[in-house]
Scaffold this motif. Sequence first.
Motif, PDB file in Angstrom:
ATOM      1  N   THR A 196       0.842  -1.199   0.000  1.00  0.00           N
ATOM      2  CA  THR A 196       0.000   0.000   0.000  1.00  0.00           C
ATOM      3  C   THR A 196       0.874   1.245   0.000  1.00  0.00           C
ATOM      4  O   THR A 196       0.665   2.182  -0.775  1.00  0.00           O
ATOM      5  CB  THR A 196      -0.927   0.009   1.226  1.00  0.00           C
ATOM      6  OG1 THR A 196      -1.657  -1.209   1.244  1.00  0.00           O
ATOM      7  CG2 THR A 196      -1.878   1.184   1.178  1.00  0.00           C
ATOM      8  N   THR A 212       3.125   1.382  -3.355  1.00  0.00           N
ATOM      9  CA  THR A 212       2.377   1.828  -4.535  1.00  0.00           C
ATOM     10  C   THR A 212       1.978   3.297  -4.389  1.00  0.00           C
ATOM     11  O   THR A 212       1.871   4.008  -5.385  1.00  0.00           O
ATOM     12  CB  THR A 212       1.127   0.963  -4.769  1.00  0.00           C
ATOM     13  OG1 THR A 212       0.349   0.914  -3.574  1.00  0.00           O
ATOM     14  CG2 THR A 212       1.492  -0.446  -5.187  1.00  0.00           C
ATOM     15  N   GLY A 213       1.766   3.744  -3.146  1.00  0.00           N
ATOM     16  CA  GLY A 213       1.467   5.159  -2.921  1.00  0.00           C
ATOM     17  C   GLY A 213       2.627   6.035  -3.379  1.00  0.00           C
ATOM     18  O   GLY A 213       2.430   7.045  -4.063  1.00  0.00           O
ATOM     19  N   SER A 246       0.052  -0.238  -9.785  1.00  0.00           N
ATOM     20  CA  SER A 246      -0.015   0.586  -8.577  1.00  0.00           C
ATOM     21  C   SER A 246      -1.399   1.206  -8.399  1.00  0.00           C
ATOM     22  O   SER A 246      -1.926   1.250  -7.289  1.00  0.00           O
ATOM     23  CB  SER A 246       1.035   1.697  -8.641  1.00  0.00           C
ATOM     24  OG  SER A 246       2.326   1.139  -8.679  1.00  0.00           O
ATOM     25  N   HIS A 301      -3.451   0.138  -5.175  1.00  0.00           N
ATOM     26  CA  HIS A 301      -3.697   1.185  -4.182  1.00  0.00           C
ATOM     27  C   HIS A 301      -5.198   1.469  -4.038  1.00  0.00           C
ATOM     28  O   HIS A 301      -5.680   1.753  -2.941  1.00  0.00           O
ATOM     29  CB  HIS A 301      -2.945   2.455  -4.582  1.00  0.00           C
ATOM     30  CG  HIS A 301      -2.630   3.378  -3.431  1.00  0.00           C
ATOM     31  ND1 HIS A 301      -1.556   3.194  -2.595  1.00  0.00           N
ATOM     32  CD2 HIS A 301      -3.256   4.489  -2.978  1.00  0.00           C
ATOM     33  CE1 HIS A 301      -1.543   4.146  -1.683  1.00  0.00           C
ATOM     34  NE2 HIS A 301      -2.562   4.958  -1.882  1.00  0.00           N
TER      35      HIS A 301
END
Lengths: 144, 136
Positions: A41, A44-45, A91, A95
């Motif tokens: 998380t 990918t942020g 991503s 996300h």
Amino acid sequence: MGDVRADAQQKARPRGPGSMPLSPHLQIWRWHVTMLASILTRATGVALYVGALIVVGLALSLALGPDAYGAYTAVLGSWLGKLVLFGLTVSIFYHLAAGLRHLAFDSGAGFQPKTADMTAVACIAFAVVASLGVWAAAIVAGVA
Amino acid sequence: MGDHAPNLYRTPLSRARGFGAAKTGVNRFIAERATGIALVPLSLWAVYAGLRIAQGGYDGAVALLHSPVNAALAALLVGFSCAHMNMGMAVIVEDYIHKPATKVGLLLLSAGVCWLAGAIGVLSILKVAFSGVGAY
């Protein structure tokens, strides 16, 4: 005698400031899919942070005219550019799914270990399947 | 507090307990989630728009943004993304960087990047939306 034993016990495990026990160390933490989901998380942020800057660059090149846009999309269309765009696709989908999972967590739902494991796997699976689906559709349509 | 108990074994939590909430931070908690919720449909639209842009070249991209609905969605996508990633990066910096000067420096740097990217992105989109093909 008793003091010596207590001393040895103290030395056996790491102690933090104020003689408080330290939490388990990263290296002896059991690997778990919820841990992977959490790390992904955040990772990918950060990837999407860079991705947003790439998208803003695209918008800027479009506003600057066809030459700038052509040069910019040529870079994005190279194999390295496509690799980055594929990573951004993964991503986005990961996300997105993880964000919805965390909204459920915020409401107090989904904390049962089995549920949390299942939703973590579902987020990863969704990201992979949706990304492959979008890119397969793009390749079939001849745009990628 | 602390008249009769020595402070040696007290954790920061026990000193904080009983003083009530921090009375701040709720707006940030809500803003993180509200921008995230807004980005659910917007990021799905972004994938769709990306596919369409890949198809049509320069003229196709300009034509896409010439539609007010697409231009509005693109501007909202950039705006909400920059707000969301500013808050997300702030959480990461606050988690890992504890030296005050470095922390504040990185927070300001990230905020600057996000606001600049947001402004350039939205203005670029609006320029294309209003002027169309050939007006550059």
